[in-house]
Design an enzyme around this catalytic site. Structure first.
Site, PDB file in Angstrom:
ATOM      1  N   ASP A 135       1.591  -3.738  -9.713  1.00 60.11           N
ATOM      2  CA  ASP A 135       1.414  -5.045 -10.352  1.00 60.11           C
ATOM      3  C   ASP A 135       1.724  -4.984 -11.850  1.00 60.11           C
ATOM      4  OD1 ASP A 135       0.417  -5.390  -7.817  1.00 60.11           O
ATOM      5  OD2 ASP A 135      -1.677  -5.374  -8.449  1.00 60.11           O
ATOM      6  N   HIS A 141       0.843  -1.216   0.000  1.00 63.41           N
ATOM      7  CA  HIS A 141       0.000   0.000   0.000  1.00 63.41           C
ATOM      8  C   HIS A 141       0.871   1.256   0.000  1.00 63.41           C
ATOM      9  CE1 HIS A 141      -4.159  -1.674   0.520  1.00 63.41           C
ATOM     10  NE2 HIS A 141      -3.416  -2.737   0.762  1.00 63.41           N
ATOM     11  N   LEU A 150      -2.214 -12.519  -6.174  1.00 64.50           N
ATOM     12  CA  LEU A 150      -0.977 -12.703  -6.959  1.00 64.50           C
ATOM     13  C   LEU A 150      -1.098 -12.042  -8.327  1.00 64.50           C
ATOM     14  CD1 LEU A 150      -0.285 -16.393  -5.857  1.00 64.50           C
ATOM     15  CD2 LEU A 150       0.740 -14.301  -4.950  1.00 64.50           C
ATOM     16  N   ASP A 169       2.503   2.029  -3.108  1.00 62.29           N
ATOM     17  CA  ASP A 169       2.611   2.489  -4.514  1.00 62.29           C
ATOM     18  C   ASP A 169       1.742   3.725  -4.760  1.00 62.29           C
ATOM     19  OD1 ASP A 169       0.269   0.909  -4.411  1.00 62.29           O
ATOM     20  OD2 ASP A 169       0.741  -0.245  -6.230  1.00 62.29           O
ATOM     21  N   GLU A 216      -7.391  -0.679 -15.385  1.00 60.87           N
ATOM     22  CA  GLU A 216      -7.866  -1.200 -14.091  1.00 60.87           C
ATOM     23  C   GLU A 216      -8.572  -0.106 -13.279  1.00 60.87           C
ATOM     24  OE1 GLU A 216      -5.761  -4.281 -12.555  1.00 60.87           O
ATOM     25  OE2 GLU A 216      -6.803  -4.259 -10.648  1.00 60.87           O
ATOM     26  N   SER A 239      -5.125 -10.315 -12.393  1.00 57.15           N
ATOM     27  CA  SER A 239      -5.712  -9.308 -13.292  1.00 57.15           C
ATOM     28  C   SER A 239      -4.633  -8.527 -14.043  1.00 57.15           C
ATOM     29  CB  SER A 239      -6.671  -8.363 -12.571  1.00 57.15           C
ATOM     30  OG  SER A 239      -6.306  -8.159 -11.263  1.00 57.15           O
TER      31      SER A 239
HETATM   32  C1  GLA Z   1      -2.817  -4.525  -4.830  1.00 58.85           C
HETATM   33  C2  GLA Z   1      -2.752  -3.362  -5.796  1.00 58.85           C
HETATM   34  C3  GLA Z   1      -1.353  -2.760  -5.822  1.00 58.85           C
HETATM   35  C4  GLA Z   1      -0.850  -2.455  -4.419  1.00 58.85           C
HETATM   36  C5  GLA Z   1      -1.069  -3.635  -3.499  1.00 58.85           C
HETATM   37  C6  GLA Z   1      -0.740  -3.331  -2.069  1.00 58.85           C
HETATM   38  O1  GLA Z   1      -2.021  -5.571  -5.296  1.00 58.85           O
HETATM   39  O2  GLA Z   1      -3.098  -3.789  -7.085  1.00 58.85           O
HETATM   40  O3  GLA Z   1      -1.355  -1.604  -6.624  1.00 58.85           O
HETATM   41  O4  GLA Z   1      -1.436  -1.292  -3.905  1.00 58.85           O
HETATM   42  O5  GLA Z   1      -2.397  -4.120  -3.544  1.00 58.85           O
HETATM   43  O6  GLA Z   1       0.609  -3.080  -1.925  1.00 58.85           O
END
Ligand code: GLA
Length: 364
Positions: free
Chosen positions: A155, A18, A104, A20, A143, A107
């Protein structure tokens, strides 16, 4: 035009959760598990989508705004067209061994495999990092804006830029992506992913709540994003919840740097300790863990892991544990037994070896 095949990896985040969307740091790696898509262009704008993992297929145009898994494909087409690319309709057949709903990034793997196949179809240069960056950005917008999941960019960025054998240090303040060697095998270690089978959805509101709380904490501190906040100032926040949310984000950024330092020093015990403290921060300050994740983490820690933490968005999904290879069977047996004793479904396990970024497999 003939068919194009592309694939993109799922990911697991070693540390930096959390952060990013708070302009911070994270350290994900690509999984060997991948999503493959075979695209066959059509002469009209229709998308005809099937997936080996989904019962429902979908046919329509982007403007129809499908729900479910088809939205991730249509969203990428929509965003690449917004970027000025002349993307035709196509048939897409998807197949994946990235576990779904396990935190994981199935998406992002789907989005990035589709974006890469389209790039191949359009003749874009996938050797060019700038091209890969722009594809990642289109996938993030797909997304956020098309699907409506308020995620950050970790991701999709790692799916497009990962390097085998490495984790990727992502800094969302300057958008840098730096490979960090992850010589697990050489060290006799396994990064064990424990999928709790508690399915999580990033669209259900809890993830978005954390994003809003982070923004509220930044506003209260008078900074554009929590990345610019000073840890020494968070005591000024009157609201206990906002103070704890900010503390997680700020200390998590420091832990990412500590993890990179420990990796450079090959100090695996220290890396383990950093993973452990990240879990405590997510459990107590950011409040994104759950009973199953805590049980997986605590049991792994008690049975031989050097460190463990929940990974990904939280509220379910997976935990990661750094485990000496000789202890993997013991840790898995202990975690499964603990879940059995608590009348929980048996978790699934996979060993995360750092894999490759999205790529063309054929055609293009
Ligand atoms: C999900 C979101 C990412 C990131 C994580 C938490 O995977 O897609 O962008 O915020 O949660 O680190």
């Amino acid at each position: 035009m003939s068919a194009v095949v592309a694939s993109a990896p799922g990911r697991v985040n070693l540390i930096g959760e959390h952060t990013d969307y708070n302009g911070g740091l994270c350290l994900p790696l690509a999984l060997p598990q991948r999503t493959r898509v075979t695209l066959t262009p059509r002469t009209d704008a229709t998308l005809q989508l099937t997936s080996a993992q989904e019962d429902d297929s979908w046919q329509g145009v982007v403007e129809d705004r499908p729900g479910g898994w088809a939205a991730y494909v249509a969203g990428v087409v929509h965003e690449l067209r917004e970027d000025g690319h002349d993307v035709p309709g196509f048939e897409a057949a998807v197949d994946s061994d990235v576990p779904l709903g396990a935190g994981l990034s199935s998406s992002a793997a789907l989005e990035c495999s589709v974006a890469t196949a389209i790039a191949g179809m359009l003749g874009l240069d996938l050797e060019d990092r700038g091209v890969r960056r722009r594809l990642a950005t289109a996938c993030i917008r797909a997304e956020n804006d098309y699907v409506g999941a308020p995620t950050g960019g970790m991701d999709q960025t790692v799916a497009m830029l990962a390097r085998p054998g490495h984790a990727l240090l992502l800094d969302f303040a300057d958008d840098s992506a730096t490979p960090v060697e992850l010589p697990l095998e050489e060290a006799g270690l396994v990064l064990l992913v424990v999928d709790t089978r508690v399915s999580h959805a990033l669209t259900d509101g809890s993830y978005g709540d954390r994003r809003e709380e982070s923004a509220a904490a930044a506003r209260a501190l008078g900074v554009p994003s929590l990345r610019n906040a000073d840890l020494g100032r968070i005591e000024e926040l009157d609201d206990d919840v906002l103070r704890r949310r900010a503390r997680h984000v700020l200390t998590e950024n420091l832990r990412v740097l500590a993890a990179v330092g420990a990796l450079g020093d090959r100090d695996w015990d220290e890396l383990g300790r950093v993973l452990d403290s990240s879990h405590v921060s997510m459990r107590d300050d950011f409040e994104i863990s759950c009973r199953e994740l805590d049980l997986a983490v605590e049991t792994a820690q008690a049975t031989g892991a050097l460190g463990a933490r929940m990974t990904g968005g939280g509220f379910g999904g997976s935990a990661v544990a750094l485990v000496p290879s000789g202890s993997v069977a013991r840790v898995e047996a202990a975690v499964s037994a603990a879940f059995g004793d608590a009348s929980l479904a048996t978790p699934a396990y996979l060993e995360a070896t750092p894999g490759a970024a999205a790529r063309l497999e054929a055609g293009g």
